[in-house]
Design a protein around this motif. Structure first.
Motif, PDB file in Angstrom:
ATOM      1  N   ASP A  64     -10.056  -9.987   9.016  1.00 33.63           N
ATOM      2  CA  ASP A  64      -9.894  -9.512   7.630  1.00 33.63           C
ATOM      3  C   ASP A  64     -11.248  -9.332   6.942  1.00 33.63           C
ATOM      4  O   ASP A  64     -11.286  -8.927   5.772  1.00 33.63           O
ATOM      5  CB  ASP A  64      -9.059 -10.520   6.812  1.00 33.63           C
ATOM      6  N   LYS A  80       0.822  -1.214   0.000  1.00 33.99           N
ATOM      7  CA  LYS A  80       0.000   0.000   0.000  1.00 33.99           C
ATOM      8  C   LYS A  80       0.859   1.269   0.000  1.00 33.99           C
ATOM      9  O   LYS A  80       0.339   2.363   0.218  1.00 33.99           O
ATOM     10  CB  LYS A  80      -0.927   0.004   1.211  1.00 33.99           C
ATOM     11  N   ASN A 129     -13.412  -3.369   3.241  1.00 37.56           N
ATOM     12  CA  ASN A 129     -12.516  -3.171   4.367  1.00 37.56           C
ATOM     13  C   ASN A 129     -13.163  -3.243   5.744  1.00 37.56           C
ATOM     14  O   ASN A 129     -12.480  -3.378   6.739  1.00 37.56           O
ATOM     15  CB  ASN A 129     -11.811  -1.826   4.207  1.00 37.56           C
ATOM     16  N   GLY A 133      -9.562 -15.270   5.105  1.00 37.81           N
ATOM     17  CA  GLY A 133      -8.564 -14.438   5.784  1.00 37.81           C
ATOM     18  C   GLY A 133      -8.454 -14.768   7.262  1.00 37.81           C
ATOM     19  O   GLY A 133      -8.966 -15.791   7.730  1.00 37.81           O
ATOM     20  N   LEU A 163      -4.294 -14.000   2.919  1.00 35.13           N
ATOM     21  CA  LEU A 163      -4.799 -13.432   1.660  1.00 35.13           C
ATOM     22  C   LEU A 163      -3.688 -12.701   0.903  1.00 35.13           C
ATOM     23  O   LEU A 163      -3.712 -12.632  -0.322  1.00 35.13           O
ATOM     24  CB  LEU A 163      -5.943 -12.442   1.950  1.00 35.13           C
ATOM     25  N   SER A 164      -2.704 -12.177   1.629  1.00 34.29           N
ATOM     26  CA  SER A 164      -1.637 -11.394   0.993  1.00 34.29           C
ATOM     27  C   SER A 164      -0.271 -12.067   1.121  1.00 34.29           C
ATOM     28  O   SER A 164       0.693 -11.627   0.494  1.00 34.29           O
ATOM     29  CB  SER A 164      -1.592  -9.987   1.614  1.00 34.29           C
ATOM     30  N   TYR A 184      -3.135  -4.985  -4.031  1.00 34.41           N
ATOM     31  CA  TYR A 184      -4.234  -4.801  -3.066  1.00 34.41           C
ATOM     32  C   TYR A 184      -5.593  -4.952  -3.752  1.00 34.41           C
ATOM     33  O   TYR A 184      -6.467  -5.644  -3.275  1.00 34.41           O
ATOM     34  CB  TYR A 184      -4.097  -3.419  -2.413  1.00 34.41           C
ATOM     35  N   ASN A 185      -5.769  -4.289  -4.905  1.00 34.41           N
ATOM     36  CA  ASN A 185      -6.987  -4.486  -5.702  1.00 34.41           C
ATOM     37  C   ASN A 185      -6.634  -4.328  -7.174  1.00 34.41           C
ATOM     38  O   ASN A 185      -5.453  -4.164  -7.520  1.00 34.41           O
ATOM     39  CB  ASN A 185      -8.125  -3.534  -5.258  1.00 34.41           C
ATOM     40  N   GLY A 242      -3.876  -3.498   6.744  1.00 32.71           N
ATOM     41  CA  GLY A 242      -3.356  -3.968   5.459  1.00 32.71           C
ATOM     42  C   GLY A 242      -1.995  -3.416   5.091  1.00 32.71           C
ATOM     43  O   GLY A 242      -1.579  -3.544   3.933  1.00 32.71           O
ATOM     44  N   GLN A 252       0.152  -7.562   6.037  1.00 31.05           N
ATOM     45  CA  GLN A 252       0.240  -8.367   4.799  1.00 31.05           C
ATOM     46  C   GLN A 252       0.947  -9.705   5.061  1.00 31.05           C
ATOM     47  O   GLN A 252       0.601 -10.717   4.459  1.00 31.05           O
ATOM     48  CB  GLN A 252       0.984  -7.581   3.715  1.00 31.05           C
ATOM     49  N   VAL A 271      -7.918  -6.525   2.546  1.00 26.57           N
ATOM     50  CA  VAL A 271      -8.489  -6.666   1.200  1.00 26.57           C
ATOM     51  C   VAL A 271      -9.862  -5.986   1.232  1.00 26.57           C
ATOM     52  O   VAL A 271     -10.498  -5.937   2.278  1.00 26.57           O
ATOM     53  CB  VAL A 271      -8.679  -8.158   0.802  1.00 26.57           C
ATOM     54  N   HIS A 301     -13.096 -11.582   5.716  1.00 28.84           N
ATOM     55  CA  HIS A 301     -13.043 -12.409   4.503  1.00 28.84           C
ATOM     56  C   HIS A 301     -12.999 -13.870   4.954  1.00 28.84           C
ATOM     57  O   HIS A 301     -12.230 -14.210   5.861  1.00 28.84           O
ATOM     58  CB  HIS A 301     -11.775 -12.051   3.708  1.00 28.84           C
TER      59      HIS A 301
END
Ligand SMILES: Cc1cc2nc3c(=O)[nH]c(=O)nc-3n(C[C@H](O)[C@H](O)[C@H](O)COP(=O)(O)O)c2cc1C
Length: 341
Positions: A219, A108, A256, A224, A177-178, A123-124, A167, A172, A253, A221
């Motif tokens: 997260d 980020k 948010n 996540g 997820l990251s 990130y996206n 994030g 991360q 992610v 998610h």
């Protein structure tokens, strides 16, 4: 007597009350050199005059390429120490304690050139693809956290907060997820903790005052991290001698945060970690009134209350909260005659 306005000692640092100014980026370094400006010298001491117990200075970049914005505050070189020291003195003179939040943006980061992350996952869909960090780059960033902690100590800060939430780079590493690494920094939960583990370890070699970690406790998610993962991470942090876990959530992610977050929506995270891990916590997020803050503390959900936007709207929020709770608090000496009228 109100709990909100009773003193507390955490990690050897005594606070006059439980009100903390939540770290909030000001994007006020106009020369893009990361140095303290007049804005910071007005903004932070004003909240100390307003009787906040602990002022947490915004996310401050530990390295030039870890800035989340080009106008972020910085602590990546010794030239930053004198401005930060001046800020510390000004806040201390007004009777508050002061901390600083150390941050690396990872994927980020908004800086020219390459950006770093555990894995090469953006990130996206509109974000730059980051470079997966080599072990050497990981080591360099860990050293930059340590060096920044040393500078924070030289500047006289009372508290250090590691930004492991929202994030940014540490988050991360923590999130599956990251973090798709298959070396010692990725894989199961313990391996994903390795990066933060080394950051804490190195910081502890140079920093002996109170150490907080801000986490994103979920997260939001299904694949996540959840609060259950953070209970395990929380235990690991406690074992490493972290004094307080500051419980935020999300931003690893998109989406948010929950669709319609209500008052105190992150308080259950602070409560669960405090009561099950048995470590002091801070609650933050849509806490607006003194009564709400007092209730959170009275129910044993957290030890500190971090206030964000309400303190931007009103630097004297503690005075308002005290009035709601029918507590009389000390006035800044020059305002003594009018403060409680
Ligand atoms: C302008 C602004 C800047 C922020 N910058 C940071 C930051 O630097 N570090 C951080 O951990 N959180 C940051 N946050 C999040 C706040 O610290 C806080 O967790 C969030 O605003 C929720 O609390 P509130 O509802 O009391 O505002 C920021 C929030 C705002 C509004």
């Amino acid at each position: 007597m109100s709990i909100l306005f009773s003193p507390i000692t955490i990690g050897g640092v005594s606070l006059k009350n439980r009100i903390v100014m939540s770290p909030m980026g000001m994007n006020a370094c106009k020369a893009e050199d990361g140095k303290v400006t007049n804005w910071h010298k007005i903004h932070y001491p004003s909240r100390a005059v307003g009787q906040v117990g602990l002022i947490m200075v915004e996310a401050t970049a530990v390295s030039l390429d870890g800035r989340t914005d080009p106008d972020d505050l910085g602590i990546w070189e010794d030239a930053h120490i004198s401005g930060l020291k001046e800020l510390v003195t000004m806040v201390h003179e007004q009777g508050a304690k002061i901390g600083i939040q150390l941050c690396h943006g990872g994927r980020k980061s908004k800086v020219p050139g390459k950006i770093l992350a555990p894995s090469a996952i953006p990130y996206n869909e509109n974000s730059i693809v980051p470079e997966a960090m080599t072990e050497e780059q990981i080591r360099e960033v860990i050293v930059s956290f340590k060096e920044s902690a040393r500078r924070a100590k030289q500047a006289g800060f009372d508290v250090l907060e590691i930004h492991a939430a929202h994030g940014y780079l540490i988050n991360q590493f923590l999130s599956p997820l990251s973090n798709k690494r298959d070396d010692k920094y990725g894989g199961n939960l313990e391996k994903r903790y390795q990066f933060l583990k080394e950051v804490i370890h190195e910081i502890k070699n140079v920093w002996d005052s109170a150490l907080f970690v801000r986490i994103s406790a979920t997260d939001y998610h299904p694949d996540g991290c959840s609060i259950n993962d953070y209970m395990i991470y929380g235990k690991m942090m406690k074992e490493q001698g972290v004094h307080l876990i500051d419980c935020s959530s999300g931003w690893v992610v998109p989406p948010n945060f929950p669709e319609s977050p209500g008052p105190g929506y992150q308080v259950p995270f602070a409560s669960q970690i405090k009561n099950e891990v048995q470590v002091p916590t801070a609650a933050v997020g849509i806490i607006k009134t003194g009564l709400q803050a007092e209730e959170i503390l009275a129910h044993g959900h957290s030890d500190l209350i971090f206030i964000g936007q309400e303190l931007l709207r009103d630097p004297y929020w503690p005075k308002r909260a005290a009035q709601e709770l029918h507590v009389s608090i000390d006035a800044p000496p020059s305002y003594e005659y009018i403060w409680n009228k």
